[in-house]
Design a protein around this motif. Structure first.
Motif, PDB file in Angstrom:
ATOM      1  N   VAL A 153     -34.263 143.048 -15.252  1.00  0.00           N
ATOM      2  CA  VAL A 153     -34.495 144.180 -14.339  1.00  0.00           C
ATOM      3  C   VAL A 153     -33.661 143.989 -13.077  1.00  0.00           C
ATOM      4  O   VAL A 153     -33.057 144.933 -12.566  1.00  0.00           O
ATOM      5  N   PHE A 154     -33.587 142.773 -12.581  1.00  0.00           N
ATOM      6  CA  PHE A 154     -32.827 142.473 -11.368  1.00  0.00           C
ATOM      7  C   PHE A 154     -31.324 142.451 -11.640  1.00  0.00           C
ATOM      8  O   PHE A 154     -30.524 142.737 -10.759  1.00  0.00           O
ATOM      9  N   GLU A 155     -30.933 142.141 -12.866  1.00  0.00           N
ATOM     10  CA  GLU A 155     -29.523 142.059 -13.236  1.00  0.00           C
ATOM     11  C   GLU A 155     -28.937 143.394 -13.685  1.00  0.00           C
ATOM     12  O   GLU A 155     -27.727 143.484 -13.902  1.00  0.00           O
ATOM     13  N   ALA A 156     -29.759 144.407 -13.832  1.00  0.00           N
ATOM     14  CA  ALA A 156     -29.294 145.700 -14.343  1.00  0.00           C
ATOM     15  C   ALA A 156     -28.119 146.217 -13.524  1.00  0.00           C
ATOM     16  O   ALA A 156     -28.118 146.144 -12.300  1.00  0.00           O
ATOM     17  N   GLY A 157     -27.127 146.755 -14.220  1.00  0.00           N
ATOM     18  CA  GLY A 157     -25.914 147.235 -13.568  1.00  0.00           C
ATOM     19  C   GLY A 157     -25.958 148.686 -13.140  1.00  0.00           C
ATOM     20  O   GLY A 157     -25.046 149.152 -12.457  1.00  0.00           O
ATOM     21  N   LEU A 177     -33.001 146.215  -6.118  1.00  0.00           N
ATOM     22  CA  LEU A 177     -33.338 144.981  -6.820  1.00  0.00           C
ATOM     23  C   LEU A 177     -32.015 144.381  -7.243  1.00  0.00           C
ATOM     24  O   LEU A 177     -31.116 145.108  -7.662  1.00  0.00           O
ATOM     25  N   GLY A 178     -31.881 143.067  -7.135  1.00  0.00           N
ATOM     26  CA  GLY A 178     -30.607 142.482  -7.526  1.00  0.00           C
ATOM     27  C   GLY A 178     -30.671 140.979  -7.674  1.00  0.00           C
ATOM     28  O   GLY A 178     -31.721 140.360  -7.509  1.00  0.00           O
ATOM     29  N   VAL A 179     -29.515 140.424  -8.009  1.00  0.00           N
ATOM     30  CA  VAL A 179     -29.326 138.977  -8.034  1.00  0.00           C
ATOM     31  C   VAL A 179     -28.173 138.672  -7.098  1.00  0.00           C
ATOM     32  O   VAL A 179     -27.253 139.474  -6.927  1.00  0.00           O
ATOM     33  N   CYS A 180     -28.229 137.529  -6.493  1.00  0.00           N
ATOM     34  CA  CYS A 180     -27.239 137.110  -5.507  1.00  0.00           C
ATOM     35  C   CYS A 180     -25.824 137.205  -6.093  1.00  0.00           C
ATOM     36  O   CYS A 180     -25.570 136.768  -7.215  1.00  0.00           O
ATOM     37  N   ALA A 181     -24.916 137.774  -5.322  1.00  0.00           N
ATOM     38  CA  ALA A 181     -23.530 137.945  -5.760  1.00  0.00           C
ATOM     39  C   ALA A 181     -22.743 136.638  -5.731  1.00  0.00           C
ATOM     40  O   ALA A 181     -21.655 136.568  -6.317  1.00  0.00           O
TER      41      ALA A 181
END
Length: 174
Positions: free
Chosen positions: A63-67, A132-136
């Protein structure tokens, strides 16, 4: 307790579970601490609950990695299908009205699935599929929820953003 019982508890719990699973700090004691921190009542963790919640944390990460918004919605819908029961309002323990996504009588792992899936759905709706995300930073990849005013966060914390800025600066100077 870190948070009052509000609509963000399940979102922050999801972030914590994803990061516990991916950073190598998963264990029954750390899981129990995390569940207590986010007001998951009766958070005694059995071996079976531990295994099921850890598997659920692995399902939360995408869910956090969704593009894209569409991809995120599909992933949240899959969690809802497997995790959320009937939704109802409650005012227990003197708290303001809030949503529950599973009856209190359900086992711990079912309640964790329900609160994270339901809260991610509500948050995704309110955030229009974003935030929502993951660190770049390629060496980090910590999941986060962006509650900043502008909603344009790409890094989990300032330290990662600074590390990346220094790296870009040094590359450009060469």
């Amino acid at each position: 307790m870190k948070f009052e019982h509000d609509n963000m508890v399940g979102v922050h719990l999801a972030v914590s579970l994803v990061n516990l699973e991916s950073d190598g700090s998963w264990g029954s004691a750390s899981l129990e601490r995390t569940l207590r921190e986010y007001a998951i009542r009766r958070a005694r963790v059995t071996d079976a609950a531990d295994a099921e919640i850890r598997a659920w944390a692995r399902r939360l990460r995408p869910v956090f990695e969704a593009g894209s918004r569409d991809e995120r919605c599909v992933r949240v819908n899959a969690l809802l299908a497997d995790g959320a029961g009937s939704v109802y309002l409650t005012t227990h323990d003197g708290l303001r009205p809030h949503l529950h996504f599973a009856p209190d009588g359900q086992d711990l792992q079912s309640r964790v699935r329900a609160v994270t899936a339901g809260s991610l759905a509500v948050f995704t709706l309110e955030a229009e599929g974003e935030r929502l995300g993951v660190c770049a930073l390629d060496t980090c990849r910590t999941a986060f929820v962006d509650t900043s005013r502008g909603g344009r966060r790409a890094y989990c914390r300032a330290r990662c953003a600074n590390t990346e800025a220094v790296r870009r600066h040094r590359t450009n100077r060469r």
